[in-house]
Design a protein around this motif. Structure first.
Motif, PDB file in Angstrom:
ATOM      1  N   GLY A  26       0.834  -1.209   0.000  1.00 32.67           N
ATOM      2  CA  GLY A  26       0.000   0.000   0.000  1.00 32.67           C
ATOM      3  C   GLY A  26       0.859   1.245   0.000  1.00 32.67           C
TER       4      GLY A  26
ATOM      5  N   GLY B 132      -0.038   4.556   0.167  1.00 31.86           N
ATOM      6  CA  GLY B 132      -0.608   5.807   0.661  1.00 31.86           C
ATOM      7  C   GLY B 132       0.355   6.443   1.654  1.00 31.86           C
TER       8      GLY B 132
ATOM      9  N   GLY C 114      -2.012   7.365  -2.739  1.00 31.54           N
ATOM     10  CA  GLY C 114      -3.182   6.944  -1.970  1.00 31.54           C
ATOM     11  C   GLY C 114      -4.245   8.009  -1.840  1.00 31.54           C
ATOM     12  N   ARG C 115      -5.026   7.890  -0.784  1.00 27.17           N
ATOM     13  CA  ARG C 115      -6.149   8.797  -0.559  1.00 27.17           C
ATOM     14  C   ARG C 115      -5.680  10.224  -0.324  1.00 27.17           C
ATOM     15  NH1 ARG C 115     -10.579   6.851  -2.701  1.00 27.17           N
ATOM     16  NH2 ARG C 115     -10.993   4.730  -2.024  1.00 27.17           N
TER      17      ARG C 115
ATOM     18  N   GLY D 278      -4.952   1.001   3.708  1.00 26.31           N
ATOM     19  CA  GLY D 278      -5.870   2.133   3.723  1.00 26.31           C
ATOM     20  C   GLY D 278      -7.343   1.773   3.739  1.00 26.31           C
TER      21      GLY D 278
ATOM     22  N   SER E 226     -10.045  -1.312   2.824  1.00 21.41           N
ATOM     23  CA  SER E 226      -9.797  -1.292   1.401  1.00 21.41           C
ATOM     24  C   SER E 226     -10.316  -2.577   0.738  1.00 21.41           C
ATOM     25  CB  SER E 226      -8.291  -1.172   1.210  1.00 21.41           C
ATOM     26  OG  SER E 226      -7.980  -1.097  -0.123  1.00 21.41           O
TER      27      SER E 226
ATOM     28  N   GLY F 195      -1.934   2.647   9.680  1.00 19.47           N
ATOM     29  CA  GLY F 195      -2.931   3.509   9.059  1.00 19.47           C
ATOM     30  C   GLY F 195      -4.318   2.891   9.054  1.00 19.47           C
ATOM     31  N   ALA F 196      -5.109   3.254   8.036  1.00 20.02           N
ATOM     32  CA  ALA F 196      -6.524   2.906   8.025  1.00 20.02           C
ATOM     33  C   ALA F 196      -6.785   1.412   7.798  1.00 20.02           C
ATOM     34  CB  ALA F 196      -7.257   3.729   6.974  1.00 20.02           C
TER      35      ALA F 196
ATOM     36  N   SER G 263      -2.146   7.897  10.980  1.00 22.35           N
ATOM     37  CA  SER G 263      -1.580   6.944  10.024  1.00 22.35           C
ATOM     38  C   SER G 263      -0.063   7.059  10.005  1.00 22.35           C
ATOM     39  CB  SER G 263      -2.136   7.190   8.629  1.00 22.35           C
ATOM     40  OG  SER G 263      -3.528   7.052   8.635  1.00 22.35           O
TER      41      SER G 263
END
Lengths: 776, 153
Positions: A143, A145, A173-174, A322, A486, A527-528, A538
C-alpha cells in the motif's frame, strides 16, 4: 523442587478464587517445595519474591497462577531466567481470564485443578535453548498511501531495503486526492509530493505499482511473497509526460482519481504529481487502436507488455492498505444517485478543481451552488444500513471543507447535519469554533430524508436543540460515507494469515499495548488498515510499524522459539510429515526429516502423524499431556470436559470471553496447545481413559490444522463407537476470533450434552486405556 | 420548571425492559425518527425521540399520561431508518399497554373501547353495507362480532 506462586491480581482473582485455600491445597502436592500468594505477582515485589524463592529454595521448576500467559508469560520467563533457571522451566497457569472472570461458584475448586495440572506439567519440562537464525533484512510494504510511504522512508533511513507494492499505477493513496488537511489547512499535495519524490529517489526503496500480493509463504525473517504485476503499457524510464498519447486516445472513461466527476483517457497520467512519474495504460478500457503508440515521441508505449509474477524474499511485511468508502446504495432516502448529492471525497476534488477559480457548480445544471448541506454519519454508526463504528474523520473534514468553502465563497450557506460532533484531536476544538464563527450552521439531528422536488433538493431533519423540525432547500448535498477496509482486505488477510476484527479491519495483537502488530509475528499494520484514521495517526502508526520491523530485522539475526519438531531417530522415509506440514517447512534430506526452523511454526502435525514416532515437540509429550489431563480432572465428581485449544485463536477467544466477563460452566478445563494438529489418537482416547468425560477441541477455522484435527476427531470417534463409547465424547469446534462471544454457549452446550451422557464407567476407562501405549 | 430526579421510577424501568426487547436502550438521540415521522407534520408536539428518552430516563407518569404516545400511526418509517435498530412502534405499544394498566386512557380511546364493547365494531354493518357486500359477492359477516366484544371488554 517446584515453586507455586498464586496471584490475587488486586481482587481480580481473589474476588472469586480463595487464593489462600488454593495455596494450602497445592502446597501438599508431591514435589511442591513452596507455595505463595501475592497481590500483584507481576509487580516488582512479586517478581522479586519469585526470584528470591528460586535462589533460596533451590527451585528447579516454577508454576505461576495468574492472568493469561498471553499477558505476562514473557515477564515471568525473564524473571526465572534472571534467577538462574532456564526460561522454559516455567508453567503459566491462567486462573483469571479462564477462571475467576468466567466463574463464580466453583472457581476455587477449578483453580486448584488448573494449578495441579500446571505442577504436573512442570515435572515433565526439560530446559530448552532458544534457536537463532539469520534473517532477510528486506521489508515488504503493501500500500503506497501516506502510511506506506512513511513506513518505507523510515525503514530506508534505518538502512533496510524496502519493496513498496501499490495496486494503482501511482503511489500517493487517498491523501493525494485531498485538498487541504485538518486542522491546520496545510495543502495536502504540497506536503505529500515531496515525500513521494523522496520515495522515488531513495536507493533503498523499490516501488512496484500496478501490483498485488498473490501469495505468502515462510515466516518471520524469511517470507517469500509472490507479486502479480499488471502491465503499465508505458516505460516510466522513457515517458516524457508530454501527453501526446492521451490527446490522440479516442477512449474517455470516468477518472477514479477525480472520484468520477471528470473524465480521463484510456492512457493517462494518474495525477500531476504521480510516482512513478509516467503515463499508464488502462488496459480494461484500451481498445488497442495503437494511436498512442504512433504519437509517442519517446517510443515508451508497449501495448503488448505481458503480466508478470515476481517473487520477493523479505523478512517482514507492513500492511498499509488504507480505506475505501462504503457504497451508499442502501441509504436510498438520501438519493445518493442524484447528481447534486455527492460524497465528501468528490467535494475534495471540486475544491481542488473548481473552488480555486472562485466557484462551485451544481453537477445537474451547471449553475452556481449557493447552499450546501453535509450529512454526517452516512452509513456510520448504523449497523443496519452500514457499519456500527464511528468513521472518526468525517466531523473534522466536514468542518475543514466548510471553512475552505466559506473562505472562497462567503455568501455560501452551509448546514452541517450531525448526530454527535466528535472533535477530540489536538487543535480540533478551535477549528470547530472557527467554523461557527464563520457562520456555518450546525443542525443537531439526522435527516429523515432528502426529497427531489422541482425547486431542488429538500432535506428534512429535527434540530434536537430547538426541537424544531426543519425543512431545508439546498443546492448541493454532501454525504460523509463510512470508511471501510480497502477492497480485497479479506483475501489479502487470508493470504497473509492474519485475523481481522469484527469490523473487518486488521486485528491488532493488543489494542492498547501492541496496536500495530498483527497476530502473526513479522507482519505489522499501519494507518486505516487498522480502522478509520486520519493522516496524523496513520503517520504515527507507520513510524511505529517501521520501528517494529527494524526491531525484528535490524540485527540480521532472529531468536526463534525452541518449540520446533526435533528428530529423535527411526525415520523410514515414508514422507507423511512432508505431506501433512501445512507450511512446507519439512523435507526429507538423505532419508531424514529436516525442519526449516523459520518457516516452521511448531504446530506439531508432523509429530502427531509420524507413524514411527521419529519426531518430538519439546515439552509436549503424549505422556506429559495425559498426566496434565489426569491432574485437571482429579477429584471431580460431576462429568468433566477437557478442552484442547490452539494457542493463537481458540485460546485467545477464551481469553477474550474472560475479558468480556462472559461466563460458562466450570466443568471445562482448557489445555493450551501450540496447535491441535499436535493431538493424536492416544491423547484423545487417553484423556477419556484418565478421567475426562468429554473432550472439546477448538482450532482456528479454515486452517489446514483445523482440517487435520477434524479428520482425526472423526476417525477416533469411529474407534470409540467400536469400543461401545459414545462418539459425542469427542467434540470438534472450529473457532475464529470474532465469535468469541459465542464460545461460552458452545462450551455450555457441549458440557450439557456430556452431562446428559453421564460419567464414563471405570470399566470402560480401563478398556480405553488398553489400546494406548503411553510411552511410545 | 425544574423536574426532580425523585420522579424517576425504577420499577417502571424494569417493567419496560420486561415488556419488550431492550432495543430502545441503544437510542443515541439522532432524531431520524422525528425527522421521518408523518404524524409530526400534523401534530408538531408529537415527538418519538423525546418519548423514547423520557421513557428510558424513567419519568413514568410524564410518559404514560402523555396523550402523544397514542398518536403513533405505526407506519414503521422510523423503525426502517433508525440506525440503532430501535423498534419505536413497539416501544409505543408497550407504553400504551403500561398506560392502560395505570389507568391512563385518553377519552377518545375510551369511547372507541365502549363502541367495541357495545357493538363489536367501530363502524356498524347496516342494511346498506350488507346489501353492497352481497352484490359484490363478499361473504356475510356477523353484524356484532361477539369475540370482539369479549376482547374489548
Amino acid at each position: 523442587m517446584i515453586g507455586v506462586f498464586i496471584c490475587r491480581c488486586g481482587g481480580n482473582i481473589s474476588g472469586t478464587v480463595d487464593c489462600e485455600k488454593v495455596r494450602d491445597i497445592v502446597r501438599e502436592e508431591p514435589d511442591v517445595a513452596v507455595a505463595k500468594v501475592h497481590s500483584f505477582l507481576c509487580s516488582k515485589p512479586g517478581l522479586e519474591m519469585i526470584k528470591d524463592a528460586i535462589r533460596r529454595r533451590k527451585l528447579s521448576r516454577v508454576v505461576v497462577a495468574c492472568c493469561s500467559p498471553h499477558m505476562h508469560e514473557e515477564t515471568f520467563r525473564r524473571t526465572v531466567e534472571e534467577a538462574g533457571l532456564n526460561r522454559h522451566l516455567l508453567v503459566h497457569v491462567n486462573i483469571r481470564e479462564q477462571c475467576s472472570w468466567v466463574h463464580r461458584e466453583g472457581a476455587t475448586e477449578k483453580a486448584v485443578n488448573l494449578i495441579k495440572a500446571g505442577v504436573s506439567r512442570a515435572r515433565s519440562l526439560q530446559p530448552l535453548e532458544e534457536l537463532e537464525v539469520e534473517v532477510c533484512r528486506d521489508v515488504l510494504v503493501i500500500g503506497g498511501g501516506i502510511a506506506g510511504i512513511t513506513a518505507s522512508l523510515q525503514l530506508a533511513a534505518s538502512g533496510l531495503n524496502v519493496y513498496l507494492v501499490e495496486r494503482k499505477p501511482s503511489i500517493g493513496g487517498r491523501m493525494a486526492q485531498l485538498s487541504k488537511t485538518f486542522p491546520t489547512l496545510d495543502c495536502a499535495p504540497c506536503i505529500l509530493s515531496p515525500k513521494m519524490a523522496e520515495v522515488e529517489a531513495n536507493p533503498h526503496i523499490r516501488v512496484i505499482t500496478n501490483a498485488e500480493v498473490e501469495s505468502v509463504s515462510g515466516g518471520p525473517g524469511d517470507f517469500t511473497v509472490t507479486v502479480k504485476i499488471r502491465p503499465r503499457g508505458v516505460d516510466p524510464e522513457r515517458c516524457l509526460k508530454c501527453g501526446r498519447c492521451a490527446s490522440v486516445c479516442p477512449i474517455e472513461v470516468p477518472d477514479e482519481f477525480e472520484e468520477g466527476l471528470y473524465k480521463r483517457k484510456a492512457i493517462y497520467l494518474p495525477f500531476p504529481q504521480a510516482v512513478p512519474s509516467s503515463y499508464a495504460v488502462d488496459f480494461e478500457h484500451c481498445t488497442r487502436c495503437g494511436a498512442c503508440v504512433e504519437a509517442c515521441p519517446a517510443e515508451a508505449i508497449n501495448l503488448d507488455e505481458p503480466e508478470r509474477v515476481e517473487e520477493l524474499r523479505v523478512g517482514a511485511i507492513i500492511v498499509a492498505t488504507g480505506f475505501d468508502l462504503i457504497d451508499l446504495e442502501r441509504l436510498r432516502n438520501y438519493h445518493p444517485e442524484h447528481p447534486d448529492v455527492i460524497t465528501s471525497l468528490q467535494l475534495e476534488r471540486l475544491i481542488e478543481r473548481e473552488l480555486a477559480e472562485g466557484r462551485v457548480l451544481k453537477r445537474s445544471d451547471g449553475r452556481r451552488v449557493k447552499s450546501v448541506a453535509y450529512i454526517l454519519c452516512a452509513g456510520s454508526r448504523d449497523p443496519h444500513r452500514g457499519v456500527a463504528y464511528c468513521s472518526a474523520v468525517c466531523c473534522p473534514y466536514a468542518i475543514k471543507q466548510s471553512i475552505l468553502l466559506k473562505e472562497y465563497l462567503p455568501y455560501l450557506k452551509i448546514w452541517i447535519y450531525y448526530t454527535d460532533m466528535r472533535m477530540s484531536g489536538r487543535g480540533f476544538e478551535a477549528f470547530y469554533a472557527e467554523a461557527r464563527e464563520k457562520g456555518v450552521e450546525f443542525i443537531h439531528g439526522r435527516p429523515g430524508e432528502v426529497e427531489v422536488t422541482p425547486e431542488g433538493l429538500t432535506i428534512t431533519a429535527e434540530d434536537i436543540d430547538t426541537g424544531l423540525l426543519i425543512r431545508n432547500r439546498v443546492d448541493l448535498i454532501v454525504l460523509c460515507p463510512a470508511l471501510i477496509p480497502s477492497r480485497g482486505m479479506e483475501e489479502l488477510a487470508s493470504r497473509l494469515g492474519i485475523p481481522l476484527g469484527e469490523d473487518l479491519f486488521i486485528a491488532p495483537r493488543h489494542p492498547k499495548l501492541d496496536p500495530i502488530s498483527t497476530l502473526r509475528r513479522g507482519i505489522y499494520a499501519a494507518g486505516a488498515a487498522l480502522g478509520p484514521k486520519d493522516i496524523h495517526e496513520s503517520v504515527v502508526d507507520a513510524m511505529a510499524a517501521a520501528s517494529k520491523a527494524y526491531e525484528l530485522l535490524g540485527e540480521g539475526r532472529l531468536r526463534l522459539s525452541p518449540y520446533k519438531p526435533v528428530y529423535v531417530g527411526g525415520c523410514d522415509g515414508c514422507g507423511v510429515c512432508v505431506e501433512v506440514c501445512p507450511l512446507n517447512a519439512i523435507k526429507l534430506v538423505d532419508g531424514e526429516p529436516k525442519v526449516d526452523l523459520v518457516s516452521c511454526d511448531g504446530c506439531g502435525a508432523c509429530v502427531s502423524r509420524c507413524p514411527r514416532g521419529a519426531l518430538r515437540l519439546p515439552n509436549y509429550s503424549v505422556e506429559g499431556l495425559l498426566r496434565e489431563v489426569e491432574a485437571l480432572v482429579s477429584g471431580v465428581e460431576e462429568p468433566v470436559v477437557v478442552g484442547f485449544f490452539d494457542d493463537e485463536i481458540s485460546y485467545t477467544a477464551a481469553d477474550s470471553a474472560g475479558t468480556a466477563r462472559l461466563s460458562y460452566s466450570t466443568a471445562i478445563r482448557i489445555i493450551r496447545l501450540p496447535s491441535t494438529a499436535l493431538l493424536d489418537r492416544r491423547i484423545l482416547l487417553g484423556a477419556l481413559a484418565l478421567g475426562a468425560d468429554g473432550v472439546m477441541i477448538c482450532e482456528a477455522e479454515g486452517t489446514p490444522r483445523a482440517e487435520l484435527t477434524a479428520r482425526l476427531v472423526e476417525e477416533v470417534r469411529g474407534e470409540l463407537e467400536k469400543l461401545g463409547v459414545e462418539g459425542e465424547r469427542l467434540h470438534f469446534r472450529p473457532m475464529y476470533l470474532p465469535i468469541y462471544k459465542m464460545l461460552p454457549s458452545f462450551i455450555d452446550d457441549y458440557v450439557n450434552r456430556v452431562k446428559a451422557l453421564g460419567r464414563i464407567t471405570e470399566e470402560t476407562r480401563s478398556r480405553l486405556l488398553e489400546g494406548i501405549d503411553l510411552k511410545a | 420548571m425544574i423536574v426532580d430526579v425523585e420522579e424517576i421510577d425504577s420499577r417502571f424501568l424494569r417493567r419496560l425492559k420486561s415488556e419488550f426487547d431492550e432495543s430502545y436502550l441503544s437510542c443515541f438521540q439522532c432524531g431520524v425518527c422525528s425527522a421521518s415521522c408523518p404524524v409530526i407534520e400534523i401534530e408538531g408536539r408529537f415527538n418519538p425521540r423525546r418519548l423514547v428518552k423520557m421513557a428510558r430516563l424513567g419519568f413514568k407518569d410524564r410518559v404514560l399520561s402523555s396523550e402523544y404516545i397514542w398518536l403513533c400511526s405505526m407506519c414503521l418509517l422510523c423503525e426502517e431508518r433508525c440506525p440503532q435498530g430501535v423498534r419505536i412502534p413497539e416501544v409505543m405499544t408497550a407504553l400504551r399497554n403500561l398506560a392502560v394498566e395505570e389507568g391512563y386512557i385518553p377519552e377518545p380511546m375510551r369511547r372507541i373501547q365502549r363502541l367495541l364493547v357495545e357493538s363489536g365494531r367501530l363502524y356498524p354493518i347496516d342494511d346498506f353495507t350488507a346489501e353492497e357486500r352481497a352484490e359484490r359477492g363478499l361473504p356475510e359477516v356477523e353484524a356484532e362480532p361477539e369475540f370482539v366484544k369479549r376482547l374489548a371488554g
